[in-house]
Design an enzyme around this catalytic site. Structure first.
Site, mmCIF file in Angstrom:
data_model
loop_
_atom_site.group_PDB
_atom_site.id
_atom_site.type_symbol
_atom_site.label_atom_id
_atom_site.label_comp_id
_atom_site.label_asym_id
_atom_site.label_seq_id
_atom_site.Cartn_x
_atom_site.Cartn_y
_atom_site.Cartn_z
ATOM 1 N N GLY A 101 0.851 -1.206 0.000
ATOM 2 C CA GLY A 101 0.000 0.000 0.000
ATOM 3 C C GLY A 101 0.874 1.238 0.000
ATOM 4 O O GLY A 101 0.646 2.169 0.769
ATOM 5 N N GLU B 63 -2.791 0.410 -8.583
ATOM 6 C CA GLU B 63 -3.039 1.707 -9.210
ATOM 7 C C GLU B 63 -3.274 1.538 -10.702
ATOM 8 O O GLU B 63 -2.959 0.506 -11.279
ATOM 9 C CB GLU B 63 -1.842 2.646 -8.960
ATOM 10 C CG GLU B 63 -1.560 2.942 -7.492
ATOM 11 C CD GLU B 63 -2.640 3.769 -6.800
ATOM 12 O OE1 GLU B 63 -3.496 4.359 -7.485
ATOM 13 O OE2 GLU B 63 -2.640 3.785 -5.546
ATOM 14 N N ASP C 123 -2.928 -6.784 -7.150
ATOM 15 C CA ASP C 123 -3.726 -7.043 -5.953
ATOM 16 C C ASP C 123 -2.910 -7.751 -4.861
ATOM 17 O O ASP C 123 -2.570 -8.927 -4.995
ATOM 18 C CB ASP C 123 -4.934 -7.905 -6.361
ATOM 19 C CG ASP C 123 -5.917 -8.070 -5.224
ATOM 20 O OD1 ASP C 123 -5.612 -7.596 -4.101
ATOM 21 O OD2 ASP C 123 -6.981 -8.666 -5.450
ATOM 22 N N ALA C 124 -2.626 -7.002 -3.813
ATOM 23 C CA ALA C 124 -1.804 -7.532 -2.715
ATOM 24 C C ALA C 124 -2.454 -8.740 -2.035
ATOM 25 O O ALA C 124 -1.776 -9.515 -1.351
ATOM 26 C CB ALA C 124 -1.560 -6.445 -1.679
ATOM 27 N N ALA D 134 -5.426 0.164 2.362
ATOM 28 C CA ALA D 134 -6.799 0.612 2.611
ATOM 29 C C ALA D 134 -7.577 0.183 1.380
ATOM 30 O O ALA D 134 -7.488 0.822 0.335
ATOM 31 C CB ALA D 134 -6.858 2.112 2.812
ATOM 32 N N TYR E 228 -6.375 3.201 13.703
ATOM 33 C CA TYR E 228 -6.907 4.508 14.102
ATOM 34 C C TYR E 228 -7.906 4.318 15.233
ATOM 35 O O TYR E 228 -8.622 3.315 15.277
ATOM 36 C CB TYR E 228 -7.594 5.180 12.895
ATOM 37 C CG TYR E 228 -8.128 6.546 13.231
ATOM 38 C CD1 TYR E 228 -7.257 7.584 13.551
ATOM 39 C CD2 TYR E 228 -9.503 6.794 13.273
ATOM 40 C CE1 TYR E 228 -7.736 8.839 13.895
ATOM 41 C CE2 TYR E 228 -9.994 8.048 13.614
ATOM 42 C CZ TYR E 228 -9.105 9.064 13.922
ATOM 43 O OH TYR E 228 -9.583 10.294 14.273
ATOM 44 N N TYR F 299 -16.755 4.607 13.742
ATOM 45 C CA TYR F 299 -15.437 4.085 13.375
ATOM 46 C C TYR F 299 -14.958 3.008 14.376
ATOM 47 O O TYR F 299 -15.012 1.816 14.093
ATOM 48 C CB TYR F 299 -14.419 5.247 13.257
ATOM 49 C CG TYR F 299 -13.140 4.785 12.600
ATOM 50 C CD1 TYR F 299 -12.908 5.031 11.251
ATOM 51 C CD2 TYR F 299 -12.174 4.061 13.306
ATOM 52 C CE1 TYR F 299 -11.764 4.574 10.629
ATOM 53 C CE2 TYR F 299 -11.033 3.593 12.698
ATOM 54 C CZ TYR F 299 -10.825 3.851 11.363
ATOM 55 O OH TYR F 299 -9.689 3.380 10.757
ATOM 56 N N LEU G 25 -5.916 11.828 9.099
ATOM 57 C CA LEU G 25 -5.342 12.660 8.043
ATOM 58 C C LEU G 25 -6.164 12.553 6.779
ATOM 59 O O LEU G 25 -6.861 11.567 6.558
ATOM 60 C CB LEU G 25 -3.918 12.196 7.738
ATOM 61 C CG LEU G 25 -2.865 12.575 8.759
ATOM 62 C CD1 LEU G 25 -1.529 12.005 8.356
ATOM 63 C CD2 LEU G 25 -2.743 14.078 8.898
#
Ligand code: NAI
Length: 395
Positions: free
Chosen positions: A47, A74, A110-111, A139, A224, A234, A272
């Site tokens: 990522g 990407e 694709d990881a 993500a 997070y 969240y 962020l």
């Protein structure tokens, strides 16, 4: 092609190659004024093309002279539409890293697939031998199990109860109320499957079996927590469940890398503006308020400042700096009591009429478009440019 921003909801469907280059360069320039870190030397970032992953890559390369392999998903340009920003960022990163004689190669795909994992292992074996750090900064909206063909979708929903709260559309700057229905059991388990620790662990298992992890290997995944305002959606929602699962995965990974004296960590980072966070209802309003307060207090950080602090002050220290649950905390300044008290106060007051003065909504909007390479000084956005940009290591 003349490239202008084309916004659709919380996404922008175009990206500017020169603007993305300038963004990467700005992060490198920030590090050039900072002390070097005696940090990792051979790093794999999953990522690595935008947000936290990209800043982690830039930070390890330019502060610790690390060789880096980046994996991401990407889209290159076909000449008629632009590439995605992560593509341009990586092209810029590789170019700038190579100019400094830093090793940098990338893998686009694709990881979650075995194919990309195997390609990555082959590349590590061929070029680096072993890696000493893996950063897991994925993500992703969905995951496919290639063996069964089953697809899982990640959703951002509360668990148990409906969640209603204020939100802002950062394009129109209108404050309204959003209501999000609670997730089904299937949505919860799907989100854990996509954003939880299963794939992180699988990467480590495969890399370990291929003998490409060095002694004292370290791995990090990002998480997070945030404010009580966003808690039901969240932290206590579907994505929070996935983040809990990441934390539960830590001892399992530690067991796999025990004989290497290796260690895995969760780093809890600050909220962020990234492509991922802009998609979360209420987060743009929360961030607009938070940024205003943290900028006024002089404690505001972006991805590169967070990543530099992570490596310099938290991870590559005599003793790794962790909380009572073993987590690295980069959200320490976000969660300071006075900051959160002020967030709650401004949250109550925020309306369409006062949003521009009360919060940093204008900063949010410009930073969002900056992610796609727009709105930067010294870029001529009227200039006709070629959208096709090669990433040197990708054929
Ligand atoms: P981002 O959207 O900027 O980056 C996501 C990265 O994942 C990109 O490099 C993308 O190409 C890659 N990716 C997505 N699907 C992929 C796939 N199937 N295969 C390979 N690569 C894939 O996201 P951001 O915000 O930097 O998030 C990274 C991590 O940091 C996430 O775990 C997120 O929860 C966490 N985090 C984010 C915070 C924020 O406020 N943005 C705060 C704290 C943690």
């Amino acid at each position: 092609m003349i490239i202008k921003p084309k916004a659709r909801g919380f996404i922008c469907t175009t990206a500017h190659p020169e603007g993305c280059y300038a963004n990467v360069k700005e992060q490198i320039d920030y590090l050039s004024k900072k002390e070097k870190i005696n940090g990792p030397k051979k790093v794999l970032i999953i990522g690595s093309s935008t947000g936290y992953g990209m800043s982690s890559r830039i930070s390890t390369a330019f502060s610790s002279d690390a060789s880096t392999i980046g994996v991401f998903f990407e889209k290159p340009s076909n000449g008629r539409s632009t590439a995605s920003p992560g593509w341009y960022n990586t092209a810029a990163f590789e170019k700038l890293a190579h100019e400094q004689n830093l090793y940098a190669k990338s893998i686009n795909g694709d990881a979650f697939s075995d194919q990309i994992k195997n390609e990555t292992i082959d590349l590590i074996k061929k070029d680096l031998g072993k890696i000493d750090l893996l950063i897991y900064s994925l993500a992703a909206p969905r995951k496919t199990n290639y063996k069964t063909g089953e697809k899982y979708n990640s959703v951002l929903k509360p668990i148990g109860n409906v969640y209603s709260n204020k939100a802002v559309d950062f394009n129109t700057k209108v404050v309204s109320e959003v209501t999000v229905e609670p997730a089904t059991e299937k949505e919860i388990s799907d989100t854990v499957e996509v954003m939880g620790g299963n794939d992180w662990k699988l990467w480590i298992e495969k890399l370990k079996a291929a003998d490409v992890l060095s002694e004292k290997f370290v791995t990090l995944a990002y998480s997070y927590i945030g404010s009580d305002i966003t808690y039901p959606l969240y932290t206590k929602g579907t994505i929070g469940r996935a983040k809990d699962h990441l934390l539960e995965t830590v001892p399992k990974i530690d067991q796999i890398i025990k004989d290497l004296d290796g260690k895995s960590y969760i780093s809890v980072n600050k909220a962020l503006i990234t492509q991922a966070s802009s998609a979360i209802p209420v987060i743009p309003l929360y961030i607009s308020i938070l940024y205003k307060i943290m900028k006024d207090k002089n404690t505001h950080e972006g991805c590169i400042e967070q990543c530099y602090r992570l490596f310099k002050d938290k991870l590559y220290k005599e003793n790794v700096c962790v909380d009572e649950l073993g987590r690295i905390r980069l959200d320490d300044w976000e969660l300071e009591e006075d900051v959160q008290t002020k967030v709650r106060e401004l949250w109550e007051k925020a309306t369409t009429e006062n949003i521009k003065t009360l919060t940093d909504i204008n900063g949010y909007s410009s930073e969002f478009f900056k992610l796609f390479g727009f709105g930067l000084n010294n870029i001529d956005y009227e200039k006709d440019i070629d959208p096709i940009v090669d990433i040197p290591s990708i054929k």
